[in-house]
Structures are given as C-alpha cells and as structure tokens.
Design an enzyme around this catalytic site. Structure first.
Site, PDB file in Angstrom:
ATOM      1  N   ASP A 116     -17.166  -4.338  -0.968  1.00 35.03           N
ATOM      2  CA  ASP A 116     -17.015  -5.561  -0.176  1.00 35.03           C
ATOM      3  C   ASP A 116     -18.372  -6.235  -0.071  1.00 35.03           C
ATOM      4  OD1 ASP A 116     -14.623  -6.634   1.832  1.00 35.03           O
ATOM      5  OD2 ASP A 116     -16.627  -7.276   2.456  1.00 35.03           O
ATOM      6  N   CYS A 176      -3.172 -14.246  -1.920  1.00 34.68           N
ATOM      7  CA  CYS A 176      -2.623 -14.717  -0.642  1.00 34.68           C
ATOM      8  C   CYS A 176      -2.706 -16.233  -0.545  1.00 34.68           C
ATOM      9  CB  CYS A 176      -3.348 -14.062   0.532  1.00 34.68           C
ATOM     10  SG  CYS A 176      -5.123 -14.401   0.589  1.00 34.68           S
ATOM     11  N   PHE A 217     -12.806  -6.024  -2.684  1.00 35.54           N
ATOM     12  CA  PHE A 217     -12.556  -6.829  -1.477  1.00 35.54           C
ATOM     13  C   PHE A 217     -11.942  -5.928  -0.389  1.00 35.54           C
ATOM     14  CE2 PHE A 217     -11.841  -9.401  -5.305  1.00 35.54           C
ATOM     15  CZ  PHE A 217     -12.775 -10.419  -5.143  1.00 35.54           C
ATOM     16  N   ASP A 234      -7.541  -7.394  -4.297  1.00 35.90           N
ATOM     17  CA  ASP A 234      -6.868  -8.080  -3.177  1.00 35.90           C
ATOM     18  C   ASP A 234      -7.854  -9.059  -2.546  1.00 35.90           C
ATOM     19  OD1 ASP A 234      -5.169  -8.837  -1.158  1.00 35.90           O
ATOM     20  OD2 ASP A 234      -5.394  -7.002   0.013  1.00 35.90           O
ATOM     21  N   ALA A 265     -17.981  -9.197  -5.710  1.00 36.74           N
ATOM     22  CA  ALA A 265     -16.946  -8.581  -6.545  1.00 36.74           C
ATOM     23  C   ALA A 265     -17.132  -8.899  -8.025  1.00 36.74           C
ATOM     24  CB  ALA A 265     -15.571  -9.039  -6.073  1.00 36.74           C
ATOM     25  N   ARG A 269       0.827  -1.211   0.000  1.00 34.74           N
ATOM     26  CA  ARG A 269       0.000   0.000   0.000  1.00 34.74           C
ATOM     27  C   ARG A 269       0.860   1.259   0.000  1.00 34.74           C
ATOM     28  NH1 ARG A 269      -3.649  -3.463   3.392  1.00 34.74           N
ATOM     29  NH2 ARG A 269      -2.526  -2.857   5.292  1.00 34.74           N
TER      30      ARG A 269
END
Length: 405
Positions: A258, A347, A236, A307, A287, A220
């Site tokens: 979200d 992730c 997200f 993300d 999303a 970020r």
C-alpha cells in the site's frame, strides 16, 4: 409555490415537466434539475434539504422526497405515495427492513447496515461495527435529517455510539462541508471488525470511507481453493483484508502493498493481532512502481490481487481510466507464475464490467498469455443492487486463471 397537502403532510410541491415522471415510475429515485417545471415550482423557492412532494405534470403526486436546488440531482424520492411523512418513523421502518436482511446474512453484527437508494434511504449509508454505527450523509436532505437518523438508529439498535463520517467528495456537489463528528455515545478509541474468523482494528474517523470495505467480503470468501499453499501478492491492501484472509486460508506467504505508511503499519498490527505475522509482510510502495520492480527482477506469485481505488470517478475520465486498468492488469499478470490466479476489481461505477475484462484480455494477448475467467465478482449482498438504479451496481471484478498461450 403551490403546496401539496394530504393526510397531515404539508410539504411544498415539486412539479415535473410532462413525461419526466417515467423514470421515477419505473423505480428510480432521482430527479434532475432539467426535469423540473420551474414555472410552477421554481427551484429558487426551496432551501437545500427541504422536504417536498414530487408531483407529475397532471398533478398526480408520486411521493415524498427532499430537494437541493443547488445540485444537478435536485431531488430524491424517499417514500412513494403520501401515507408517510419524511420523518424518523419512515427512517425507522427503512432501517428495520434493512436490518432484517443483514441478520439473515450474517451471524455477527459487522456489515453494511443500510445502503442508500437500494435500501430506500437515498443519501444515507450506515456501517455496523458491533456496538458502534458509522453513518455517512451524502446529500443535503440527509444532512437535514441527521437528528431523525440518530433517533431511528437508537430505536432499532440502541448502539453504544454513532459516528458521522461526512467527508465523501460527493458532498461538495451538494454544497456540504467535510467533517467527522460523534452523533451520540462514547465511541471506543479503535473499532474492531470481524471477518472470516479474523479481527481487524479499524479507524472509522481517519480511515478510508467508513473504515472498512464490506463490499468485498463475499469475494474474499472465495479465495480458499486458490490460495492454499500459495505465494500471494495483495496490492492496494489498505488494512490487509484480502492478504490476511488469504493467509488464514493457508497461503504460505503473503506480501501486502500500500502507498500509505499508516496502512502498512495497520496491516502489520492486524497480522500480529491474528497470529499471522510470520506469513504476512507489509510494504509501502506505489502499486505501479512496485509491480514494475517485480517484473525487472522476475519475481513471481501464485496469486495476485488487484483491488485499486476508483480510477474513473467521472464519465469523462473513462478513456484514461480504461488505460490505467489495462496497464495495472498487464503488470499484475507479469508478476504471476506460469499457471497463476489473478483477482482484478474495479469500484468505478463508470467503468463498464466488459471494459474491465477487455483490458485483462488485451494485456494477456500483449504478453502472449491465455486467460480463463473462473468467477465473476460483484458487491456483497449487504450492498444490494436496485434493478431500476444502475448507479447502485458499481463493484465488478473477475477471478481469472492465467496460463501461457
């Protein structure tokens, strides 16, 4: 069961089969159940979380760890050699070493304080929110050591409170229950995290993970040159970290999306908290459906940030997950202006870095777009990667420029 006794340490021995010590000697900390010599040390003789000495087939002790006979990863090495018992003293040392790094990195006490295997404490995560520590135990060994963890945290930091957020899905693989509890102290009703000059309210008990995603902070920090004066879409969003940071860096308009109504309310509250409400809007939506709607009405943004949560939680989900990442990135690029910036992340440990980039490129070619990778993204330095443990290297991403072909 044969005991292993040295320097006052009297733990039962967990014997490995011949040749199964190579990975541990190379630096890894895990022992799998099929690597154990069950004739010499039957796994049924151990209780979940019990301390042990891990010994190779030639009776040479590798170090001290703990066992869970009911898990595929049936043991974890915590201390090499037999100089230190598995107790609060060892945990205190690990915590002091971990704290030394974080204090070099950050001027304020908001960070991942201890990151499991990478900080020599497999199964334990500690996040710091000023004077409150949020802890997570993902193994039976750490669950058993909770009093020692609390004592170590008191000795090193003496915070006002420690919370246990023990609801990670991985605990089920260890046969552990899901719960949240107060370890000690009187925590405030809402925690605060500070990042990039902004203050965010965090729900450590009801929120995702331990309440905040410190792993993306360094990424970020890179937004500034790309978002000044820009229209930004943050998908997200969770608590709005990406979007609010973009607004604080000069974005003229930010839309945060979200699927959670609670998250949307929190984003709006955090925008007001930081004086950014006029430039930040939060919307509740799925999303994929939201991005499809943008495509249909031909609405575009200068910067799109993707993300998402992990799409590939197990290795067998890789094929389906790769497709999901590709679809998401293609939809994200369709929402971009002609010369736009795409920030895309994964992730999912089981999603290879190259596979994420391949999905971006395939989506770009399908749209007749050209992609320039400007930066490769990874987890922040308070989530250090252990070079012998690839499982500690899970976050990957790209900051890309997307142009017409």
């Amino acid at each position: 069961m044969e005991p292993a006794v040295s320097e006052g340490i009297a733990y039962p021995a967990l014997y490995l089969k011949r040749g199964e010590d190579a990975r541990l000697r190379a630096g890894h900390l895990w022992v799998f159940s099929n690597e154990v010599d069950v004739a010499r040390s039957p796994l049924t003789g151990f209780t979940p979380g019990e301390p042990c000495v891990i010994v190779d087939a030639r009776d040479r002790p590798l170090g001290v760890g703990y066992v869970n006979p009911n898990s595929l990863i049936c043991a974890r090495l915590v201390g090499r050699g037999l100089e230190h018992a598995l107790d609060r003293s060892l945990l205190t040392h690990r915590l002091k070493v971990a704290l030394g790094l974080r204090e070099r990195l950050y001027g304020e006490p908001y960070y991942r304080l201890l990151y499991g295997e990478a900080d020599g404490a497999p199964g334990l995560t500690l996040d710091r929110f000023g004077d409150v520590v949020v802890a997570q135990a993902t193994t039976a060994g750490i669950e058993r050591l909770k009093p020692e963890v609390e004592a170590a945290v008191r000795k090193v930091l003496n915070p006002a409170a420690l919370l246990w957020k023990n609801d990670a899905a991985i605990r089920a693989l260890e046969g552990l229950p899901s719960y949240a509890d107060v370890g000690f102290g009187a925590p405030p009703g809402a925690l605060e995290v500070r990042e990039g000059g902004l203050a965010f309210a965090v729900d450590a008990i009801g929120g995702q993970k331990t309440g905040w995603f410190y792993d993306q902070r360094a990424n970020r920090d890179l937004l500034a040159p790309f978002v000044r004066g820009a229209r930004v879409l943050d998908m997200f969003s969770y608590l709005g970290a990406w979007g609010l940071r973009a607004a604080a860096m000069g974005a003229r308009e930010v839309v945060c999306v979200d699927a959670s109504a609670h998250a949307v309310e929190a984003i709006a509250a955090n925008a007001r908290r930081n004086g950014l409400a006029e430039r930040v809007r939060a919307e509740r939506a799925d999303a994929f459906e939201y991005l499809k709607a943008l495509r249909e009405r031909r609405e575009h943004f200068d910067v799109v940030i993707l993300d998402p949560p992990a799409f590939v939680k197990r290795k067998k989900d890789l094929a389906e997950g790769r497709l999901a990442y590709r679809r998401l990135n293609e939809l994200g690029m369709q929402a971009l202006a002609r010369d736009g910036i795409l920030v895309t992340c994964s992730c999912s440990y089981h999603m290879p870095r190259q596979a994420l980039l391949d999905g971006v490129q395939q989506g770009a070619r399908h749209l007749d777009r050209q992609v320039q990778v400007l930066m490769q993204l990874q987890q922040a330095p308070d989530h250090p990667v252990h070079p012998a443990i690839p499982e500690t290297d899970y976050l990957k991403g790209y900051l890309c420029r997307v142009l017409p072909a």
